[in-house]
Design an enzyme around this catalytic site. Structure first.
Site, PDB file in Angstrom:
ATOM      1  N   TYR A   1      -1.391  -9.220   7.674  1.00 18.83           N
ATOM      2  CA  TYR A   1       0.001  -8.791   7.553  1.00 18.83           C
ATOM      3  C   TYR A   1       0.044  -7.335   7.119  1.00 18.83           C
ATOM      4  CZ  TYR A   1       4.858  -8.581   5.919  1.00 18.83           C
ATOM      5  OH  TYR A   1       6.180  -8.242   5.725  1.00 18.83           O
TER       6      TYR A   1
ATOM      7  N   ASP B   1      -5.773  -1.581   4.922  1.00 17.64           N
ATOM      8  CA  ASP B   1      -4.542  -1.948   4.237  1.00 17.64           C
ATOM      9  C   ASP B   1      -4.938  -2.681   2.955  1.00 17.64           C
ATOM     10  OD1 ASP B   1      -2.243  -3.048   3.253  1.00 17.64           O
ATOM     11  OD2 ASP B   1      -1.449  -3.665   5.201  1.00 17.64           O
TER      12      ASP B   1
ATOM     13  N   LYS C   1       2.149  -2.879  -3.966  1.00 14.37           N
ATOM     14  CA  LYS C   1       2.111  -3.954  -4.976  1.00 14.37           C
ATOM     15  C   LYS C   1       1.644  -3.486  -6.357  1.00 14.37           C
ATOM     16  CE  LYS C   1       2.544  -7.563  -1.668  1.00 14.37           C
ATOM     17  NZ  LYS C   1       2.036  -7.603  -0.308  1.00 14.37           N
TER      18      LYS C   1
HETATM   19  C1  LIG Z   1       2.793  -7.046   0.984  1.00 16.84           C
HETATM   20  C2  LIG Z   1       1.981  -6.390   2.029  1.00 16.84           C
HETATM   21  C3  LIG Z   1       2.483  -5.371   2.849  1.00 16.84           C
HETATM   22  C4  LIG Z   1       3.933  -4.997   2.853  1.00 16.84           C
HETATM   23  O1  LIG Z   1       4.345  -4.478   1.657  1.00 16.84           O
HETATM   24  P1  LIG Z   1       5.940  -4.512   1.311  1.00 16.84           P
HETATM   25  O2  LIG Z   1       6.019  -3.737   0.047  1.00 16.84           O
HETATM   26  O3  LIG Z   1       6.288  -5.949   1.170  1.00 16.84           O
HETATM   27  O4  LIG Z   1       6.631  -3.873   2.447  1.00 16.84           O
HETATM   28  C5  LIG Z   1       1.633  -4.729   3.708  1.00 16.84           C
HETATM   29  N1  LIG Z   1       0.337  -5.069   3.781  1.00 16.84           N
HETATM   30  C6  LIG Z   1      -0.188  -6.044   3.014  1.00 16.84           C
HETATM   31  C7  LIG Z   1      -1.636  -6.344   3.117  1.00 16.84           C
HETATM   32  C8  LIG Z   1       0.615  -6.741   2.132  1.00 16.84           C
HETATM   33  O5  LIG Z   1       0.104  -7.744   1.425  1.00 16.84           O
END
Ligand SMILES: *Cc1c(COP(=O)(O)O)cnc(C)c1O
Length: 421
Positions: free
Chosen positions: A140, A235, A263
């Site tokens: 994601y 990511d 996060k």
């Molecule tokens: C949570 C998440 C995102 C998106 O971040 P948001 O602040 O919710 O837009 C992107 N990549 C990863 C791996 C994530 O866990």
């Protein structure tokens, strides 16, 4: 679960929620309304107290409402909530991030992980002058258009969009491949290598449950990217400051060209960050011609909350060792009890896959027994244990969790799986 609060919320908010993962649809329950949270606990309006393993989807590592970011936020509030101009804490937070992530020579702050990914991809395309991007099924990267491709369906690597409102044309430059599959990846590079701007991945996926990457897979990605001058984007929105201070790149010794963070680095406030090699990042406006901007980017509250948390983490890295030890023991106990589900553990995060088979990719994760998950989920809740309400999400530890908390999870599983199977 308070159905009145939910009903009232539904009058104004779509589905009563501001993010679909909060809907509890997968477990057929009304969404949880949090009243407050402190340490490892989250409290609802019915007087229930839960030990929280969702932790704002991994963002909270010191425990909820920790005095460190709280004090910093109090101080920040005396000075103003948004300036729209540069301030010291942007630099300070960036400096701390670079200590842990030396590959991020230059970076930029934004307001969410989604935004950071979207902009990093734009930079990658601007820098390479190529159009294709490669991602992996089940990883994601937020909800920007070009990344909303349907995973695990269709044989071709160009997939359908997973959302209405995203025309096929928009995702026609996105190739999605199975995770941990070196052959497929090598094949794609042979075919399209010179047209691929970047490969983006969660180096340790945590959004299809926690999946352990094969080292050979990660090293092959690194090698192919070098060979074809494709940018490698990690990511690390979840894994950054979570699996180790320096994230997966520190643990695997891989230097990605670009890194995405989010996060944890916001200390519980909205944030996103992307950065990497200077020669790439300098293509971003105002130095270069890849446009990107943000009214509230570098917001002083997020910067200062994040700064205080990262400062603490860099000062007391032993909290990672303690959390890791807890989960190692948890894993041993899980195996000793011969529980019929697969427990996947990586550093300070884990997930239960409701299958007895090994789970290597999104296709495997989809083989889970959803009914078993739903039944266990309710039992966990009844016993004051809060997992994310989906069996495709990871669970997280904070530094406030203790061995006895994890023992309780094992107890609930032992008491209930026999009835459920
Ligand atoms: C949570 C998440 C995102 C998106 O971040 P948001 O602040 O919710 O837009 C992107 N990549 C990863 C791996 C994530 O866990």
């Amino acid at each position: 679960m308070n159905t009145n609060l939910y009903r009232e919320a539904q009058r104004y908010l779509v589905g009563g929620v501001n993010s679909p993962v909060r809907s509890f649809k997968m477990v057929n329950l009304p969404p949880l309304f949090a009243k407050k949270a402190k340490g490892k606990y989250l409290y609802d309006y019915e007087g229930n107290k839960y030990t929280d393993y969702c932790l704002s989807w991994g963002a909270i590592i010191l425990g909820h409402n920790h005095p460190i970011p709280k004090k910093e936020l109090h101080k920040a509030l005396q000075k103003g909530t948004s300036f729209g101009f540069c301030h010291l804490y942007e630099t300070r937070l960036a400096r701390l991030i670079q200590q842990a992530f030396p590959s991020m020579e230059k970076m930029r702050f934004v307001n969410s992980g989604t935004e950071a990914v979207m902009s990093a991809i734009r930079v990658a395309r601007g820098f390479t002058k190529r159009k294709f991007i490669v991602k992996f099924d089940g990883c994601y990267h937020g909800h920007s258009d070009s990344l909303l491709v349907k995973s695990g369906s269709g044989l071709s690597e160009i997939k359908e969009s997973s959302s209405e409102g995203v025309p096929t044309e928009v995702i026609s430059q996105t190739l999605s491949l199975p995770f941990n599959n070196t052959e497929k990846l090598t094949e794609i590079f042979k075919k399209h290598g010179k047209e691929i701007a970047c490969v983006i991945l969660e180096p340790i996926p945590a959004n299809m449950g926690v999946i352990l990457p094969h080292e050979t897979f990660l090293f092959t990605i690194e090698k192919l990217c070098k060979e074809y001058e494709t940018l490698l984007i990690f990511d690390e929105v979840i894994t950054g400051f979570r699996v180790a201070l320096g994230g997966a790149q520190e643990l695997f010794g891989i230097q990605p060209d670009l890194t995405i963070l989010g996060k944890i680095i916001g200390g519980g406030l909205p944030i996103g960050c992307f950065g990497g090699k200077e020669e790439i990042m300098k293509h971003l406006a105002p130095e270069g011609n890849v446009y990107q901007a943000g009214t509230l980017s570098g917001n002083p509250l997020s910067m200062r909350a994040g700064f205080s948390v990262l400062h603490f983490l860099l000062r007391y890295p032993s909290i990672y060792t303690s959390m890791r030890e807890l989960l190692k023991d948890f894993q041993k106990e899980w195996q000793r009890k011969k529980l019929p589900y697969t427990l996947s553990v990586f550093s300070t995060m884990f997930s239960v896959f409701y299958t007895s088979k090994e789970v290597d990719n999104f296709h495997d994760a989809q083989q889970q027994d959803i009914q078993a998950f739903q039944k266990i989920y309710k039992k966990l809740l009844e016993n004051g244990i809060l997992f994310p309400p989906s069996c495709f999400e990871g669970c997280f530890l904070s530094m406030k969790h203790k061995a006895k908390d994890l023992e309780k999870i094992i107890e609930i599983f032992c008491d209930n799986v026999k009835n459920i199977l």
